[in-house]
Motif scaffolding. Structure first.
Motif, PDB file in Angstrom:
ATOM      1  N   LEU A 253      11.453   3.791  71.474  1.00  0.00           N
ATOM      2  CA  LEU A 253      11.532   2.341  71.641  1.00  0.00           C
ATOM      3  C   LEU A 253      10.610   1.627  70.662  1.00  0.00           C
ATOM      4  O   LEU A 253      10.976   0.589  70.087  1.00  0.00           O
ATOM      5  CB  LEU A 253      11.159   1.969  73.081  1.00  0.00           C
ATOM      6  N   LEU A 254       9.431   2.179  70.461  1.00  0.00           N
ATOM      7  CA  LEU A 254       8.489   1.581  69.522  1.00  0.00           C
ATOM      8  C   LEU A 254       9.041   1.621  68.104  1.00  0.00           C
ATOM      9  O   LEU A 254       8.881   0.665  67.340  1.00  0.00           O
ATOM     10  CB  LEU A 254       7.151   2.317  69.594  1.00  0.00           C
ATOM     11  N   TRP A 255       9.704   2.718  67.751  1.00  0.00           N
ATOM     12  CA  TRP A 255      10.313   2.822  66.419  1.00  0.00           C
ATOM     13  C   TRP A 255      11.382   1.748  66.234  1.00  0.00           C
ATOM     14  O   TRP A 255      11.439   1.079  65.201  1.00  0.00           O
ATOM     15  CB  TRP A 255      10.899   4.216  66.226  1.00  0.00           C
ATOM     16  N   LYS A 256      12.257   1.607  67.219  1.00  0.00           N
ATOM     17  CA  LYS A 256      13.323   0.609  67.119  1.00  0.00           C
ATOM     18  C   LYS A 256      12.747  -0.796  66.993  1.00  0.00           C
ATOM     19  O   LYS A 256      13.268  -1.616  66.218  1.00  0.00           O
ATOM     20  CB  LYS A 256      14.238   0.704  68.341  1.00  0.00           C
ATOM     21  N   GLN A 257      11.675  -1.063  67.729  1.00  0.00           N
ATOM     22  CA  GLN A 257      11.044  -2.370  67.647  1.00  0.00           C
ATOM     23  C   GLN A 257      10.428  -2.592  66.275  1.00  0.00           C
ATOM     24  O   GLN A 257      10.487  -3.685  65.714  1.00  0.00           O
ATOM     25  CB  GLN A 257       9.967  -2.479  68.737  1.00  0.00           C
ATOM     26  N   ALA A 258       9.835  -1.528  65.710  1.00  0.00           N
ATOM     27  CA  ALA A 258       9.226  -1.628  64.383  1.00  0.00           C
ATOM     28  C   ALA A 258      10.280  -1.902  63.320  1.00  0.00           C
ATOM     29  O   ALA A 258      10.083  -2.735  62.426  1.00  0.00           O
ATOM     30  CB  ALA A 258       8.470  -0.345  64.061  1.00  0.00           C
ATOM     31  N   VAL A 259      11.425  -1.240  63.420  1.00  0.00           N
ATOM     32  CA  VAL A 259      12.490  -1.412  62.427  1.00  0.00           C
ATOM     33  C   VAL A 259      13.081  -2.816  62.519  1.00  0.00           C
ATOM     34  O   VAL A 259      13.461  -3.407  61.501  1.00  0.00           O
ATOM     35  CB  VAL A 259      13.582  -0.336  62.618  1.00  0.00           C
ATOM     36  N   LYS A 260      13.148  -3.370  63.725  1.00  0.00           N
ATOM     37  CA  LYS A 260      13.669  -4.728  63.883  1.00  0.00           C
ATOM     38  C   LYS A 260      12.833  -5.746  63.106  1.00  0.00           C
ATOM     39  O   LYS A 260      13.356  -6.727  62.556  1.00  0.00           O
ATOM     40  CB  LYS A 260      13.685  -5.120  65.356  1.00  0.00           C
ATOM     41  N   GLY A 261      11.524  -5.495  63.046  1.00  0.00           N
ATOM     42  CA  GLY A 261      10.659  -6.416  62.342  1.00  0.00           C
ATOM     43  C   GLY A 261      10.420  -6.047  60.906  1.00  0.00           C
ATOM     44  O   GLY A 261       9.610  -6.690  60.219  1.00  0.00           O
ATOM     45  N   TYR A 262      11.145  -5.029  60.413  1.00  0.00           N
ATOM     46  CA  TYR A 262      10.938  -4.555  59.038  1.00  0.00           C
ATOM     47  C   TYR A 262      11.534  -5.534  58.026  1.00  0.00           C
ATOM     48  O   TYR A 262      12.687  -5.973  58.167  1.00  0.00           O
ATOM     49  CB  TYR A 262      11.579  -3.175  58.875  1.00  0.00           C
ATOM     50  N   SER A 263      10.750  -5.861  57.032  1.00  0.00           N
ATOM     51  CA  SER A 263      11.224  -6.706  55.934  1.00  0.00           C
ATOM     52  C   SER A 263      11.343  -5.868  54.683  1.00  0.00           C
ATOM     53  O   SER A 263      10.384  -5.185  54.292  1.00  0.00           O
ATOM     54  CB  SER A 263      10.243  -7.867  55.663  1.00  0.00           C
ATOM     55  N   SER A 264      12.488  -5.878  54.069  1.00  0.00           N
ATOM     56  CA  SER A 264      12.736  -5.070  52.881  1.00  0.00           C
ATOM     57  C   SER A 264      11.721  -5.385  51.790  1.00  0.00           C
ATOM     58  O   SER A 264      11.374  -6.547  51.548  1.00  0.00           O
ATOM     59  CB  SER A 264      14.148  -5.319  52.351  1.00  0.00           C
ATOM     60  N   ALA A 265      11.247  -4.333  51.127  1.00  0.00           N
ATOM     61  CA  ALA A 265      10.281  -4.522  50.029  1.00  0.00           C
ATOM     62  C   ALA A 265      10.917  -5.240  48.844  1.00  0.00           C
ATOM     63  O   ALA A 265      10.216  -5.824  48.023  1.00  0.00           O
ATOM     64  CB  ALA A 265       9.740  -3.150  49.589  1.00  0.00           C
TER      65      ALA A 265
END
Length: 267
Positions: A253-265
């Motif tokens: 769940l933490l991984w999915k939450q982290a990816v949701k907030g990921y901004s492409s470099a």
């Protein structure tokens, strides 16, 4: 479900094959890794000499019994270094240079790709071999019967140890989704990891509670040997398995939450 599992096993087999081919192209580096890890392991085994020369007993466990704990820690360390360490160190790089963007396009789990892609086939060999030897010596010296139940219990708890190791040691990498520099967190986690080399009985009760119920670090090294020594029953083993499953679900769940907030470099 079976087809998906088969797909990931096949993909992981390809990862191992590719890593083996890559490492065999530079056999000198492969052998150097073996030598360096062996030297590090020899230095680490000074613990064993100190234990036996001082006739150290911990919570009634003689030096021969302590070999079970040291061996378990060494085995899991080898597995961690071989399967996870390189991948976890690369995740912050993927985030910074935009490599994660390409992984997002793959028709497989992003977490699987990012955290399981690389396997080091050299570094874990000395640790795993020596760790099992130490456990075998301790097993024999403590006159523990070699029964199916003992083997099943230690194998199950070794699997639990691997799952918990994955979950705890990936946390610094996950923090890199929100924070630029997480190297200090990784250093702290590795320092804490080394503190798990002996039975948890050497620590105060409040530390044992935290290391068992809050951050289940002590489950990694302690539960397997404690099961062999008769200090744990099958109920505790089942609870340890349940804890590892719940912890993995939390990390997922933490991984999915982290990816949701990921901004492409590249954005």
């Amino acid at each position: 479900m079976f087809k998906i599992t088969k797909k990931y096993f096949r993909l992981y087999g390809l990862f191992i094959k590719n890593c083996l081919i890559a490492q065999m192209e530079f056999r000198g580096n492969f052998m150097m890794s073996l030598i360096v890890e062996s030297v590090y392991l020899i230095a680490k085994l000074l613990y064993v000499l100190v234990v036996f020369r001082t006739d150290l007993h911990v919570d009634g466990i003689p030096p021969e019994g302590l070999l079970l704990f040291i061996g378990m820690h060494t085995v899991v360390t080898g597995i961690y270094v071989g399967l996870f360490f390189t991948n976890f160190m690369k995740i912050p790089e993927y985030i910074k240079d935009g490599s994660l963007d390409l992984m997002l396009t793959k028709p497989v789990s992003l977490q699987f790709m990012a955290s399981m892609r690389y396997i080091d086939l050299a570094l874990p060999i000395p640790d795993i071999i020596v760790g099992f030897i130490l456990m075998g010596i301790g097993w024999y010296a403590m006159s523990i019967p070699l029964t199916f139940l003992h083997l099943a219990g230690i194998i199950l708890l070794l699997i639990v140890s691997i799952v918990i190791t994955y979950c705890l040691m990936i946390i610094p990498a996950l923090l890199s989704f929100w924070f630029v520099q997480t190297g200090s967190v990784s250093e702290i986690s590795h320092s804490v990891w080394d503190a798990n080399n002996f039975p948890m009985a050497i620590y105060p009760s409040w530390v044992r509670r935290i290391g068992t119920f809050v951050i289940p670090l002590f489950l990694i090294t302690n539960f397997g040997p404690m099961f062999l020594l008769g200090q744990l029953n099958w109920l505790h083993t089942g609870l340890a398995m349940l804890a590892s499953i719940l912890l993995f679900a939390l990390i997922r769940l933490l991984w999915k939450q982290a990816v949701k907030g990921y901004s492409s470099a590249s954005s």
